[in-house]
Motif scaffolding. Structure first.
Motif, short mmCIF file in Angstrom:
data_model
loop_
_atom_site.label_atom_id
_atom_site.label_comp_id
_atom_site.label_asym_id
_atom_site.label_seq_id
_atom_site.Cartn_x
_atom_site.Cartn_y
_atom_site.Cartn_z
N ALA A 166 4.55 12.23 4.45
CA ALA A 166 4.50 10.78 4.62
C ALA A 166 5.90 10.19 4.72
O ALA A 166 6.16 9.26 5.50
CB ALA A 166 3.74 10.16 3.46
N PHE A 167 6.84 10.76 3.95
CA PHE A 167 8.22 10.27 4.00
C PHE A 167 8.85 10.55 5.36
O PHE A 167 9.51 9.68 5.96
CB PHE A 167 9.03 10.95 2.89
CG PHE A 167 10.49 10.58 2.91
CD1 PHE A 167 10.90 9.32 2.47
CD2 PHE A 167 11.45 11.48 3.37
CE1 PHE A 167 12.25 8.97 2.50
CE2 PHE A 167 12.79 11.15 3.39
CZ PHE A 167 13.19 9.89 2.96
N LEU A 168 8.64 11.76 5.89
CA LEU A 168 9.17 12.09 7.21
C LEU A 168 8.55 11.21 8.29
O LEU A 168 9.22 10.82 9.27
CB LEU A 168 8.90 13.57 7.52
CG LEU A 168 9.64 14.59 6.64
CD1 LEU A 168 9.19 16.01 6.97
CD2 LEU A 168 11.16 14.45 6.83
N TYR A 169 7.28 10.86 8.11
CA TYR A 169 6.61 9.99 9.06
C TYR A 169 7.21 8.59 9.05
O TYR A 169 7.45 7.98 10.10
CB TYR A 169 5.12 9.94 8.71
CG TYR A 169 4.33 8.92 9.50
CD1 TYR A 169 4.13 9.06 10.87
CD2 TYR A 169 3.76 7.81 8.87
CE1 TYR A 169 3.40 8.13 11.59
CE2 TYR A 169 3.02 6.89 9.57
CZ TYR A 169 2.85 7.04 10.93
OH TYR A 169 2.13 6.11 11.64
N LEU A 170 7.50 8.08 7.87
CA LEU A 170 8.04 6.73 7.75
C LEU A 170 9.45 6.62 8.34
O LEU A 170 9.84 5.57 8.85
CB LEU A 170 8.05 6.28 6.30
CG LEU A 170 6.68 5.98 5.69
CD1 LEU A 170 6.80 5.65 4.22
CD2 LEU A 170 6.00 4.83 6.44
N ILE A 171 10.25 7.72 8.25
CA ILE A 171 11.61 7.66 8.81
C ILE A 171 11.64 8.19 10.24
O ILE A 171 12.71 8.47 10.79
CB ILE A 171 12.60 8.44 7.92
CG1 ILE A 171 12.25 9.92 7.87
CG2 ILE A 171 12.66 7.84 6.52
CD1 ILE A 171 13.26 10.79 7.11
N GLN A 227 0.83 -1.21 0.00
CA GLN A 227 0.00 0.00 0.00
C GLN A 227 0.86 1.26 0.00
O GLN A 227 0.59 2.22 -0.72
CB GLN A 227 -0.94 0.01 1.21
CG GLN A 227 -1.77 1.28 1.36
CD GLN A 227 -2.63 1.56 0.15
OE1 GLN A 227 -3.34 0.68 -0.32
NE2 GLN A 227 -2.57 2.79 -0.38
N GLY A 228 1.90 1.28 0.78
CA GLY A 228 2.80 2.44 0.81
C GLY A 228 3.45 2.69 -0.54
O GLY A 228 3.55 3.84 -1.00
N SER A 229 3.86 1.60 -1.19
CA SER A 229 4.47 1.74 -2.52
C SER A 229 3.46 2.28 -3.52
O SER A 229 3.79 3.12 -4.38
CB SER A 229 5.01 0.39 -2.99
OG SER A 229 5.98 -0.12 -2.09
N MET A 230 2.23 1.80 -3.39
CA MET A 230 1.17 2.27 -4.28
C MET A 230 0.93 3.77 -4.09
O MET A 230 0.83 4.53 -5.06
CB MET A 230 -0.12 1.49 -4.00
CG MET A 230 -1.31 1.93 -4.83
SD MET A 230 -1.10 1.42 -6.54
CE MET A 230 -2.71 1.87 -7.18
N THR A 231 0.87 4.20 -2.84
CA THR A 231 0.61 5.61 -2.54
C THR A 231 1.73 6.50 -3.07
O THR A 231 1.49 7.49 -3.77
CB THR A 231 0.45 5.80 -1.03
OG1 THR A 231 -0.68 5.06 -0.57
CG2 THR A 231 0.24 7.28 -0.69
N PHE A 232 2.96 6.14 -2.74
CA PHE A 232 4.10 6.95 -3.20
C PHE A 232 4.22 6.89 -4.73
O PHE A 232 4.59 7.87 -5.36
CB PHE A 232 5.39 6.48 -2.54
CG PHE A 232 5.61 7.09 -1.18
CD1 PHE A 232 6.08 8.38 -1.05
CD2 PHE A 232 5.33 6.36 -0.03
CE1 PHE A 232 6.26 8.95 0.21
CE2 PHE A 232 5.52 6.90 1.21
CZ PHE A 232 5.99 8.21 1.36
N GLY A 233 3.91 5.74 -5.31
CA GLY A 233 3.99 5.61 -6.77
C GLY A 233 3.01 6.54 -7.47
O GLY A 233 3.34 7.20 -8.47
N CYS A 234 1.78 6.60 -6.93
CA CYS A 234 0.78 7.50 -7.54
C CYS A 234 1.17 8.96 -7.39
O CYS A 234 1.04 9.76 -8.33
CB CYS A 234 -0.59 7.26 -6.89
SG CYS A 234 -1.36 5.69 -7.31
N MET A 235 1.66 9.32 -6.20
CA MET A 235 2.09 10.71 -5.98
C MET A 235 3.25 11.08 -6.90
O MET A 235 3.27 12.15 -7.51
CB MET A 235 2.48 10.91 -4.52
CG MET A 235 1.32 10.90 -3.56
SD MET A 235 1.87 11.20 -1.87
CE MET A 235 0.31 11.40 -1.02
#
Length: 529
Positions: A195-200, A151-159
């Motif tokens: 979202a990237f800052l949240y993941l790291i 799901q994360g890959s899908m979200t970042f891929g679409c963005m």
């Protein structure tokens, strides 16, 4: 509960309200933008996500927090795919938005929502959830499951795909779209960064910053919709053809508000730039003059039409052929109208010049014999039908051949122009004044009886006599003789009237010239004031 968390909840709640209002506003806004449904869905799912996150932050137990996380995933996974579809419509790639692509983009979010709600049975989305230590309020840390990564890959891929499409089209788009597309780019970039800052794990207490960021992006969207017509813009991929057109093109919505224009139109309308998007067409046409404004106010947008208008540009008059046609949706309903501005100035001026050559004597600037006859016949018919008087004056310059022989043809031409200038001071509105041939001139005077026409002839004769023609060789005296006739019977023709006037004129010539004689049909008499 800490002040920071309370403030966070307030901001996130405001973000939810803004996104909900944005969805409603877009839903009820009249627009023909093909990506509007995707935009509405994106705003709706953003509202679900942010409200769910605000309630998650207010939760106290693992069960309560877990429930609101499930609610979040009824919205969050769908936001990025909806935004990507909206961008594809905006950049003109709507032909790629087909069922297979939609199935791919929405199937992953749908599976994610299902797996989140049933996670306790398989742990494919979250392996586990635990309370974060040293947090000012109950906050959850999660251990990612395999589908979380999907799901994360899908979200970042679409963005990322959306941002790349925008950058790909940047140099191809015209300036009017750039503020809109920057807004959309920011609407993709800021949530992706959050979202990237949240993941790291670089956010305060490990909280998701995206819902707060959405309060900023939704505000930007409101600004772009209200001030830049974002949801009414045509896809920028059409601009290559649109911009290459030599004719100006304006596109309006059903309220006659401007939603698009091409480069040629910007050169034809004063003040037409990106700030004109969303403004009434009548307001844009105001500097062009009364004809242009009348056209906008009176033309039926539901009907196709064509009209030639005089057009003011920086104090100069141009001529545009204006073609208007309705823009229809696929279901046949009217979406707005398209107005094409075709510069026909050169053609119109040429036609006017040809018309002038066909109707005006080139030396004196008054009507030539042919056009005089055409206009006078119409006036004579009107006079006979309405039983109103009409008179004809025929005048001839005295000793014109002598002027030519003594001074040359140049002075003869000057004499013709001089007499015309004197006569023109006495010609009234509605009278027809023309050159009959050589040194002869003729006037048709509607609503004028014989005595009045003779009196007018006497005034002109006297004025010519008192007005010498000044030349480099000194003053040259010029006089003229006159013959006057009235349409005295119902079946009289213009040729008959001119013949009678000619007889009266030659009576003036035979009796010493520089005189006025009038014909009553049975007798020719000298006019004495």
């Amino acid at each position: 509960m800490g002040t920071l968390i309370s403030s966070y909840i307030v901001v996130v709640s405001i973000s939810g309200v803004l996104n909900a209002l944005l969805a409603l506003f877009a839903y009820y806004k009249k627009t023909d933008f093909a990506g509007i449904r995707a935009f509405i869905c994106s705003s709706f799912f953003s509202a679900v996500y942010t409200f769910g996150f605000a309630l998650e932050l207010s939760g106290n137990t693992m069960q309560e927090i877990g429930f609101w996380i499930k609610v979040e995933y009824l919205g969050m996974p769908f936001i990025a795919p909806c935004s990507l579809i909206m961008i594809m419509h905006f950049v003109g790639l709507e032909r790629l938005v087909k069922k297979p692509l939609l199935a791919l983009l929405y199937s992953v979010p749908a599976i994610s929502a299902l797996l989140v709600w049933t996670n306790e049975y398989h742990h494919l989305f979250y392996k586990s959830m635990i309370f974060r230590e040293n947090a000012p309020t109950p906050l959850i840390d999660i251990v990612m499951g395999p589908w979380y990564i999907v799901q994360g890959s899908m979200t970042f891929g679409c963005m990322l795909a959306g941002m790349l499409l925008i950058l790909w089209q940047w140099n191809r788009m015209k300036r009017v779209y750039r503020r809109q597309i920057i807004t959309i780019f920011i609407g993709q970039f800021l949530p992706a960064l959050g979202a990237f800052l949240y993941l790291i794990d670089k956010t305060p207490y490990g909280m998701d910053p995206v819902p707060v960021i959405m309060s900023v992006t939704s505000t930007l969207y409101f600004w772009a919709i209200l001030s830049r017509g974002m949801l009414t813009a045509a896809p920028i991929a059409r601009e290559n053809l649109f911009e290459s057109m030599r004719d100006g093109v304006l596109v309006t919505d059903r309220s006659d508000m401007l939603i698009d224009y091409n480069r040629a139109a910007a050169g034809m309308l004063e003040g037409l730039d990106s700030s004109a998007i969303g403004r009434p067409l009548a307001q844009l046409f105001l500097p062009a003059g009364k004809e242009a404004v009348d056209y906008v106010m009176n033309a039926d947008p539901l009907l196709s039409g064509e009209r030639e208008l005089a057009w003011n540009i920086s104090g100069s008059t141009w001529y545009y052929q204006v073609r208007s046609s309705p823009v229809l949706k696929k279901d046949g309903s009217v979406a707005g109208r398209m107005i094409m501005l075709i510069d026909v100035t050169e053609r119109t001026l040429l036609q006017e010049k040809l018309q002038l050559l066909a109707t005006v004597d080139s030396l004196t600037g008054i009507y030539n014999r042919t056009h005089f006859m055409e206009l006078s016949r119409e006036l004579l018919d009107e006079a006979l039908n309405s039983l109103t008087p009409l008179s004809i004056i025929l005048l001839d310059i005295d000793f014109f051949k002598s002027i030519n022989d003594r001074y040359g043809h140049q002075y003869g031409d000057m004499a013709l122009q001089h007499v015309v200038g004197v006569c023109a001071k006495h010609v009234r509105e509605g009278d027809v004044f023309g050159r009959y041939g050589g040194e002869e001139f003729v006037m048709c005077l509607p609503h004028t009886p014989l005595e009045q026409a003779a009196a007018m002839s006497e005034e002109i004769r006297s004025d010519v006599e008192r007005s010498p023609m000044y030349t480099v060789s000194g003053p040259v005296n010029v006089t003229a003789s006159f013959g006057v006739v009235e349409a005295f019977r119902l079946n009289v023709s213009l040729e008959e009237l001119l013949s009678e006037a000619d007889h009266a004129l030659y009576t003036s010539k035979r009796n010493g010239r520089n005189a006025v004689h009038m014909s009553s049909g049975t007798a020719i008499t000298h006019f004495t004031p």
